[in-house]
Every structure is written in structure tokens, then in C-alpha cells.
Design a protein around this motif. Structure first.
Motif, PDB file in Angstrom:
ATOM      1  N   ASP A 166     -58.486 -44.704  24.749  1.00 60.61           N
ATOM      2  CA  ASP A 166     -58.201 -44.260  26.111  1.00 60.61           C
ATOM      3  C   ASP A 166     -59.080 -43.054  26.443  1.00 60.61           C
ATOM      4  OD1 ASP A 166     -57.215 -43.271  28.487  1.00 60.61           O
ATOM      5  OD2 ASP A 166     -55.105 -43.463  27.917  1.00 60.61           O
ATOM      6  N   GLN A 167     -60.031 -43.238  27.354  1.00 61.24           N
ATOM      7  CA  GLN A 167     -60.983 -42.171  27.675  1.00 61.24           C
ATOM      8  C   GLN A 167     -60.326 -40.975  28.349  1.00 61.24           C
ATOM      9  OE1 GLN A 167     -64.373 -42.550  26.536  1.00 61.24           O
ATOM     10  NE2 GLN A 167     -63.033 -44.004  25.485  1.00 61.24           N
ATOM     11  N   SER A 168     -59.192 -41.172  28.984  1.00 62.76           N
ATOM     12  CA  SER A 168     -58.493 -40.052  29.604  1.00 62.76           C
ATOM     13  C   SER A 168     -57.718 -39.239  28.579  1.00 62.76           C
ATOM     14  CB  SER A 168     -57.529 -40.548  30.696  1.00 62.76           C
ATOM     15  OG  SER A 168     -56.493 -41.342  30.141  1.00 62.76           O
ATOM     16  N   LEU A 169     -57.574 -39.770  27.382  1.00 61.90           N
ATOM     17  CA  LEU A 169     -56.894 -39.050  26.304  1.00 61.90           C
ATOM     18  C   LEU A 169     -57.911 -38.357  25.405  1.00 61.90           C
ATOM     19  CD1 LEU A 169     -53.961 -38.664  25.175  1.00 61.90           C
ATOM     20  CD2 LEU A 169     -54.544 -40.435  23.505  1.00 61.90           C
ATOM     21  N   ILE A 170     -58.904 -39.118  24.936  1.00 58.81           N
ATOM     22  CA  ILE A 170     -59.984 -38.604  24.093  1.00 58.81           C
ATOM     23  C   ILE A 170     -61.282 -39.249  24.571  1.00 58.81           C
ATOM     24  CG2 ILE A 170     -60.901 -38.422  21.748  1.00 58.81           C
ATOM     25  CD1 ILE A 170     -58.025 -38.865  20.748  1.00 58.81           C
ATOM     26  N   ALA A 171     -62.296 -38.458  24.855  1.00 48.61           N
ATOM     27  CA  ALA A 171     -63.529 -38.980  25.440  1.00 48.61           C
ATOM     28  C   ALA A 171     -64.490 -39.474  24.371  1.00 48.61           C
ATOM     29  CB  ALA A 171     -64.211 -37.898  26.272  1.00 48.61           C
ATOM     30  N   GLY A 172     -64.997 -40.701  24.559  1.00 46.19           N
ATOM     31  CA  GLY A 172     -66.128 -41.155  23.763  1.00 46.19           C
ATOM     32  C   GLY A 172     -65.866 -42.189  22.694  1.00 46.19           C
ATOM     33  N   VAL A 173     -64.605 -42.383  22.294  1.00 48.12           N
ATOM     34  CA  VAL A 173     -64.296 -43.349  21.232  1.00 48.12           C
ATOM     35  C   VAL A 173     -64.022 -44.710  21.855  1.00 48.12           C
ATOM     36  CG1 VAL A 173     -62.733 -43.941  19.333  1.00 48.12           C
ATOM     37  CG2 VAL A 173     -63.323 -41.543  19.778  1.00 48.12           C
ATOM     38  N   GLY A 174     -64.679 -45.736  21.341  1.00 46.50           N
ATOM     39  CA  GLY A 174     -64.492 -47.084  21.855  1.00 46.50           C
ATOM     40  C   GLY A 174     -63.935 -48.022  20.814  1.00 46.50           C
ATOM     41  N   ASN A 175     -64.196 -49.303  21.001  1.00 50.24           N
ATOM     42  CA  ASN A 175     -63.613 -50.324  20.134  1.00 50.24           C
ATOM     43  C   ASN A 175     -64.098 -50.227  18.695  1.00 50.24           C
ATOM     44  OD1 ASN A 175     -61.953 -52.591  19.712  1.00 50.24           O
ATOM     45  ND2 ASN A 175     -63.672 -53.993  19.950  1.00 50.24           N
ATOM     46  N   ALA A 176     -65.398 -50.028  18.515  1.00 49.08           N
ATOM     47  CA  ALA A 176     -65.959 -50.020  17.159  1.00 49.08           C
ATOM     48  C   ALA A 176     -65.480 -48.814  16.353  1.00 49.08           C
ATOM     49  CB  ALA A 176     -67.480 -50.040  17.228  1.00 49.08           C
ATOM     50  N   TYR A 177     -65.645 -47.626  16.926  1.00 48.82           N
ATOM     51  CA  TYR A 177     -65.316 -46.440  16.134  1.00 48.82           C
ATOM     52  C   TYR A 177     -63.809 -46.227  15.983  1.00 48.82           C
ATOM     53  CZ  TYR A 177     -70.197 -45.321  15.791  1.00 48.82           C
ATOM     54  OH  TYR A 177     -71.535 -45.380  15.489  1.00 48.82           O
ATOM     55  N   SER A 178     -63.000 -46.765  16.885  1.00 51.03           N
ATOM     56  CA  SER A 178     -61.559 -46.705  16.655  1.00 51.03           C
ATOM     57  C   SER A 178     -61.190 -47.540  15.431  1.00 51.03           C
ATOM     58  CB  SER A 178     -60.783 -47.163  17.888  1.00 51.03           C
ATOM     59  OG  SER A 178     -61.133 -48.479  18.262  1.00 51.03           O
ATOM     60  N   ASP A 179     -61.836 -48.700  15.252  1.00 49.14           N
ATOM     61  CA  ASP A 179     -61.619 -49.490  14.032  1.00 49.14           C
ATOM     62  C   ASP A 179     -62.024 -48.692  12.798  1.00 49.14           C
ATOM     63  OD1 ASP A 179     -60.677 -51.682  15.394  1.00 49.14           O
ATOM     64  OD2 ASP A 179     -62.473 -52.901  15.145  1.00 49.14           O
ATOM     65  N   GLU A 180     -63.179 -48.032  12.880  1.00 46.45           N
ATOM     66  CA  GLU A 180     -63.684 -47.269  11.734  1.00 46.45           C
ATOM     67  C   GLU A 180     -62.788 -46.083  11.403  1.00 46.45           C
ATOM     68  OE1 GLU A 180     -66.720 -48.215   9.950  1.00 46.45           O
ATOM     69  OE2 GLU A 180     -65.993 -49.958  11.074  1.00 46.45           O
ATOM     70  N   ILE A 181     -62.306 -45.394  12.421  1.00 47.74           N
ATOM     71  CA  ILE A 181     -61.424 -44.240  12.219  1.00 47.74           C
ATOM     72  C   ILE A 181     -60.117 -44.677  11.560  1.00 47.74           C
ATOM     73  CG2 ILE A 181     -60.017 -42.534  13.443  1.00 47.74           C
ATOM     74  CD1 ILE A 181     -62.372 -42.505  15.553  1.00 47.74           C
ATOM     75  N   LEU A 182     -59.536 -45.760  12.046  1.00 48.63           N
ATOM     76  CA  LEU A 182     -58.260 -46.225  11.502  1.00 48.63           C
ATOM     77  C   LEU A 182     -58.413 -46.737  10.074  1.00 48.63           C
ATOM     78  CD1 LEU A 182     -56.889 -47.907  14.722  1.00 48.63           C
ATOM     79  CD2 LEU A 182     -55.958 -45.883  13.586  1.00 48.63           C
ATOM     80  N   HIS A 183     -59.545 -47.338   9.768  1.00 48.57           N
ATOM     81  CA  HIS A 183     -59.788 -47.765   8.400  1.00 48.57           C
ATOM     82  C   HIS A 183     -59.904 -46.560   7.476  1.00 48.57           C
ATOM     83  CE1 HIS A 183     -62.427 -49.107   5.002  1.00 48.57           C
ATOM     84  NE2 HIS A 183     -61.527 -50.065   4.973  1.00 48.57           N
ATOM     85  N   ALA A 184     -60.630 -45.535   7.925  1.00 51.23           N
ATOM     86  CA  ALA A 184     -60.773 -44.321   7.121  1.00 51.23           C
ATOM     87  C   ALA A 184     -59.441 -43.620   6.927  1.00 51.23           C
ATOM     88  CB  ALA A 184     -61.782 -43.374   7.778  1.00 51.23           C
ATOM     89  N   ALA A 185     -58.576 -43.700   7.938  1.00 52.74           N
ATOM     90  CA  ALA A 185     -57.257 -43.067   7.865  1.00 52.74           C
ATOM     91  C   ALA A 185     -56.236 -43.943   7.153  1.00 52.74           C
ATOM     92  CB  ALA A 185     -56.761 -42.736   9.266  1.00 52.74           C
ATOM     93  N   ARG A 186     -56.622 -45.174   6.791  1.00 53.90           N
ATOM     94  CA  ARG A 186     -55.728 -46.135   6.134  1.00 53.90           C
ATOM     95  C   ARG A 186     -54.480 -46.390   6.993  1.00 53.90           C
ATOM     96  NH1 ARG A 186     -57.535 -46.822   0.913  1.00 53.90           N
ATOM     97  NH2 ARG A 186     -55.588 -47.875   0.315  1.00 53.90           N
ATOM     98  N   MET A 187     -54.723 -46.660   8.265  1.00 50.99           N
ATOM     99  CA  MET A 187     -53.630 -46.809   9.223  1.00 50.99           C
ATOM    100  C   MET A 187     -53.775 -48.104  10.012  1.00 50.99           C
ATOM    101  SD  MET A 187     -52.465 -44.089  12.178  1.00 50.99           S
ATOM    102  CE  MET A 187     -52.171 -42.830  10.917  1.00 50.99           C
ATOM    103  N   SER A 188     -52.674 -48.786  10.235  1.00 46.59           N
ATOM    104  CA  SER A 188     -52.683 -50.015  11.022  1.00 46.59           C
ATOM    105  C   SER A 188     -53.033 -49.719  12.472  1.00 46.59           C
ATOM    106  CB  SER A 188     -51.309 -50.683  10.983  1.00 46.59           C
ATOM    107  OG  SER A 188     -51.225 -51.720  11.948  1.00 46.59           O
ATOM    108  N   PRO A 189     -53.868 -50.557  13.106  1.00 46.77           N
ATOM    109  CA  PRO A 189     -54.174 -50.352  14.528  1.00 46.77           C
ATOM    110  C   PRO A 189     -52.964 -50.562  15.423  1.00 46.77           C
ATOM    111  CG  PRO A 189     -55.120 -52.410  13.733  1.00 46.77           C
ATOM    112  CD  PRO A 189     -54.631 -51.684  12.531  1.00 46.77           C
TER     113      PRO A 189
END
Length: 285
Positions: A166-189
Motif C-alpha cells: 500500500d503506497q499510502s502506508l509505505i512508499a516504494g514497495v511493490g509485489n516483488a519486494y514484498s515477497d522478498e521481505i516476507l521471505h526474509a522475515a519468515r512470515m506468511s503473506p
């Protein structure tokens, strides 16, 4: 889709190639690309003084008139040390807009595919553009600490994947890097933001900063034309359905939606359970 790391790399690239140089002409080629009409593109003819980034928006300042672009899903910027001679002709090709410097160098904005979402604005007040005005904080800003991140998530009641995008919540993160962030955090999307503990928020904040910072560092100094390939090579789970997870070796899985998909590792992120398809949006039992 270019996201924060690629747009930041483009900002750095263009800063080195544009600042101090004269824009001779701005040539819109695709009818749909210009979203503003006053001032006209000719107002950009002048000296480039700065290149800025706002989330996924790129802003080129030419003597106080700004060329702002959002590359959307299929847009890209192609730099030319020597642009082709003659005027570009409107047609079915990917070229949407050309910027010509007085040296003969410049860049093209292109867009592949049939969905024309590439947007260009000519404005004297970029912060007033609706897309920029609604942006949340930049995760690479110095004041984006864990406390601020926790405050942002505290008011949310939805799946964490959607919150990160959500760009109004956090600017700049899209589909690809949200997947990467959640994988690094070991968290379910599909994890709900309302269920996150302080430990979860801490781990997610660390993963977010590390993922984006590493991606920016990988892209730094890479020529504009090679940034897409650099992004793809650095992704661990996004776009790698069926490949082994680089952390645990499990098979990377996918959940498809109407116009996008997400990728995740069951072992790393969901306790071995497979996520349901788009019709269920919950863990399979």
C-alpha cells in the motif's frame, strides 16, 4: 514493475548524466503518456538542476519545471549516449516519450504490452500531484525506525502482503519486494497485521530495511539498461515458482490472482502448509 530500488538506481544514474546539462526538447510520442497539459512540455527546456525520487515516482527538475514519471508495470527508461536522428513517429512501438539534451544524448521512456499505464506529468509542484501527495513515508528515510513502522501497522487490519504494497502506508514497495521481505522475515503473506507481536514487527522491520538496502546496493552503478536483469537475478523467491528455496531447499510455491501473483516458501514462511488459491485466501488445512 520497477520498485524503490530500481527507481533509486535510476535517480542516481540520471543525477550523474543529467544534472547541469540542458534539455533541448521533450517529445511526447504516445498520446496517452502525458497526464498534464499546463505547463506544456516545452517548459522543460532548460538546465537540469536535480533528480529526485518519491516512492516509485522519478522527478527531473529543469529550472523549476519538473518532469515526473511513474513507470507503472511495463514502463522503462532507456538511456542513449547518442539519440537517433530525426523525430520519432507515433506508432505501435514501445516508445512513449523522448528527452533530448543539447549534446545529442538523452533518454526514451518506453512501455511494453497493451495496457498503457506509464504516466508523465509536467508540473511546477510535484508534491501536489495526487499520486505523490498520498504517499506514505519512505522506508529508506533516516526517521523510518522500528517505532514508526510499528505505529503504521498498528492501525491496519488486513493481510501483511497488502499492507506492505500500500503506497499510502509505505512508499516504494511493490509485489516483488514484498515477497522478498516476507521471505526474509519468515512470515506468511496472509498473516494478519492485527496478529503481529512486537517480535514480529521487529523482524519484519529488519527484513524490510535489509532487503531494500541490499537491492539498492546491488543496483548502484549499474547502467539503466541492465537494471531489470539485475533485479531479477537478486530475487530469491519472487518469480521463481517451482525452483528450490535458496534457504531451505523446499519448492517455491505461487498464489495467483486476477492480474498478479505472489511467491513464497512453505517451509520458511507457513510451517509447511500450502497457501490457498485466490478464491479462498486462507491456509489450507
Amino acid at each position: 514493475m520497477p520498485e524503490l530500488p530500481e527507481v533509486e538506481a535510476l535517480r542516481e544514474f540520471l543525477t550523474g548524466h543529467l544534472v547541469g546539462r540542458e534539455i533541448e526538447r521533450v517529445l511526447p510520442v504516445a498520446v496517452s503518456v502525458l497526464k498534464t497539459y499546463d505547463p506544456p512540455p516545452t517548459a522543460l527546456e532548460g538546465t537540469v538542476t536535480a533528480v529526485e525520487r518519491y516512492g516509485k515516482f522519478l522527478d527531473i527538475d529543469a529550472d523549476g519545471t519538473h518532469l515526473v514519471t511513474h513507470l507503472a508495470r511495463a514502463g522503462w527508461l532507456r538511456w542513449h549516449d547518442s539519440l537517433p536522428e530525426g523525430l520519432p513517429r507515433p506508432g505501435k512501438g514501445p516508445l512513449a516519450l523522448r528527452v533530448v539534451l543539447d549534446t545529442g544524448a538523452g533518454f526514451d521512456l518506453t512501455e511494453a504490452g497493451t495496457q498503457k499505464r506509464l504516466a508523465v506529468y509536467v508540473t511546477e509542484a510535484p508534491l501536489d500531484l495526487p499520486g505523490i501527495a498520498r504517499l506514505g513515508p519512505d522506508p529508506l528515510a533516516a526517521d523510518f525506525d522500528e517505532e514508526r513502522f510499528a505505529e503504521l501497522l498498528a492501525g491496519e487490519r488486513r493481510q501483511i502482503k497488502g499492507a506492505l504494497r500500500d503506497q499510502s502506508l509505505i512508499a516504494g514497495v511493490g509485489n516483488a519486494y514484498s515477497d522478498e521481505i516476507l521471505h526474509a522475515a519468515r512470515m506468511s503473506p496472509f498473516r494478519l497485521t492485527s496478529s503481529l507481536t512486537e517480535e514480529d514487527v521487529h523482524g519484519l522491520h529488519v527484513a524490510l530495511l535489509a532487503t531494500l538496502t541490499e537491492a539498492v546496493e546491488r543496483s548502484r552503478g549499474v547502467a539503466a539498461g541492465r537494471l531489470k536483469a539485475e533485479k531479477k537475478s537478486g530475487l530469491r523467491v519472487h518469480g521463481r515458482t517451482g525452483e528450490p528455496c535458496p534457504v531451505c531447499g523446499d519448492t517455491i510455491r505461487e498464489v495467483s490472482f486476477a492480474d498478479s501473483s505472489l511467491q513464497y516458501c512453505p517451509t520458511c514462511q507457513t510451517g509447511g502448509k500450502l497457501l490457498a488459491d485466490r478464491r479462498m485466501s486462507r491456509l489450507l488445512k
